[in-house]
Design an enzyme around this catalytic site. Structure first.
Site: not given
Ligand code: AHR
Length: 502
Positions: A72, A352, A27, A292, A172-173, A244
């Protein structure tokens, strides 16, 4: 010492492993691009300014696909800023991360970097502040051979051949209130459908990923997938999942069991996709793009301080989690979970790749090293190919606060096209080695190849530039088969890869 058993048969096939489950993500954030993959003037930089030491590590990992440019970041990004002569590209405020984007690296440069790294590009379009028009234009720019406004502009900008980007993310999201242009499920589903139709009219060969939930714990999880897909099912190919994990309270037994949550998340998304298919009488089934995933929590406080000190800075050290040994064990169990769901999870991106919550770290002007999580990722990417087989494991359990009774042993297996067999196993026990008795009689004669073990006595041990090999795998002899059976010793707290050759 505890005992566990594992039975495996060729008939226990889950499905083909799509190599794209070993994908990753870059990113425009922190030092992922600037100071990560791109650093002109670095001693290893090539003529394009790409760090050769980073490319070598990415190639070692065998990353088949890299999602780009966000995240993001993409939800307020104007893709047109990132093409054309560098000197006329604008500097922009990155509203997602509070930094400044110079657009020095854009679509052409990233496509070149990905080719050097041996990866395919997975490109996300902005469905936050932009929409259908920008989405169809960037597909035309990237993939149309020529003879139209945007494709001719690409040619003028130096790329005669189209980039041929196959995989595209529809935003995205978009379920997240933090996302610029955040929408309700129905609003997003309609927009995703309209964008998907336009993009596929430009290039019918592309594959599209609709945004699922940005976490299993989102309050809209489930209804988001159902309502969104109800709007766009016919025009998309995958739905995304993001997740995450962290261990802020130091509850290692619960943390190491987090793949139980992940497995439930995957199953629930599969069920929701199939419920929408049923309602719509659709024959086609959607697949999952887990685009992700990782451990992310170590750097949270540091990020607040960096941004307080230097709002709108460039290439700030953001999300620079230093991963420890227990993080590597969790990453191992996440990879085994993807393998066990290989019939539906076809894409996954470790988020990432460089510096930003990443397996590969660099010092600007300095070295490049592998974090602890690099190792299970490398092993799975290298050996977890072919057909995924679901082992029947019978394991003692331990109690933890978050998930109750959890098996000590988590395992997956792959049968390579060359007949090689690989077992992946994590022993989650803090105290006990486990003797894993494996019944592999169904495979006929197999030769032991090797047993790779990742273990450290300290769960908080980490790799740094000064000590890059503090946590690294050891190579042991794999056990001999005796009448098709073998016992593998899994040390307490360890990631194991046991390989047999035909
Ligand atoms: O990977 C970091 C961030 O986590 C990304 O930009 C977003 O898509 C997610 O919330």
């Amino acid at each position: 010492m505890k005992n566990a058993t594992l039975i495996l048969d060729k008939d226990f096939a889950v499905g083909r492993v799509d190599p794209r489950i070993y994908g990753s993500f870059i990113e425009h954030l922190g030092r992922a691009v600037y100071g990560g993959i791109y650093e002109p003037g670095h001693p290893t930089a090539d003529a394009d300014g790409f760090r050769g030491d980073v490319i070598a590590k990415v190639r070692e990992l065998g990353v088949p696909v890299v999602r780009y440019p966000g995240g993001n970041f993409v939800s307020a990004f104007d893709w047109e800023d990132s093409v054309g002569p560098r000197e006329s590209r604008p500097r922009r405020l990155d509203l997602a991360w509070g930094t400044t984007e110079t657009n020095e690296v854009g679509l052409h440069e990233f496509a070149r970097w990905a080719a050097k790294a041996g990866a395919e590009v997975m490109y996300a379009v902005n469905l936050g502040t932009r929409g259908v028009d920008a989405a169809r234009s960037v597909v035309e720019y990237a993939n149309h051979p020529g003879g139209s406004l945007w494709s001719d502009r690409r040619v003028r900008n130096g790329a005669k051949e189209p980039f041929g980007i196959k995989l595209w993310c529809l935003g995205n999201e978009m379920d997240g209130p933090w996302q610029l242009g955040h929408k309700t499920a129905r609003e997003y589903g309609r927009l995703a459908n309209e964008a998907a139709m336009a993009m596929k009219r430009v290039d019918p060969a592309i594959e599209l990923v609709a945004c699922g939930s940005s976490g299993h714990d989102m309050p809209t999880f489930g209804s988001w997938e159902y309502e969104t897909l109800d709007e766009c099912y016919d025009n998309v190919d995958y739905v995304s999942l993001h997740r995450y994990y962290g261990n802020p309270t130091g509850d290692t037994p619960s943390f190491l069991a987090s793949a139980i949550d992940l497995d439930g998340f995957i199953r629930e998304v599969v069920a929701t996709c199939d419920a929408v298919a049923g309602k719509r009488h659709a024959k086609r089934r959607l697949h999952l793009s887990f685009d992700e995933w990782n451990v992310w929590y170590h750097s949270n406080r540091q990020d607040e301080e960096v941004l307080k000190a230097k709002k709108w800075g460039r290439a700030l050290p953001l999300l620079e989690d230093v991963y420890n040994f227990e993080d590597a064990l969790l990453v191992g169990t996440i990879l085994t979970t993807f393998l066990k769901n290989a019939d539906r999870v076809k894409i996954a991106c470790l988020a990432q790749l460089v510096n930003v919550i990443a397996p590969i770290m660099t010092r600007t002007g300095g070295g490049c090293w592998a974090q602890t999580i690099f190792h299970p990722m490398l092993h799975a990417s290298r050996y977890g190919r072919g057909t995924s087989l679901r082992p029947l494991v019978s394991s003692p359990v331990y109690e933890c606060r978050a998930y109750g009774a959890v098996p000590l042993v988590e395992a997956a297996a792959t049968l390579g096209d060359d007949g090689s067999l690989t077992l992946f196993a994590v022993n989650r026990s803090l105290a006990d080695d486990v003797a894993l008795r494996c019944d592999l009689r169904a495979f006929g004669p197999l030769r032991p190849a090797e047993h790779l073990v990742l273990h450290h006595d300290d769960v908080k041990a980490a790799n740094t530039e000064a000590r890059p090999d503090e946590v690294r795998p050891a190579r042991r002899r794999a056990p001999r088969l005796d009448g098709g059976r073998a016992t593998v010793r899994l040390p307490a707290l360890s990631w194991n890869v046991v390989r047999f050759l035909p």
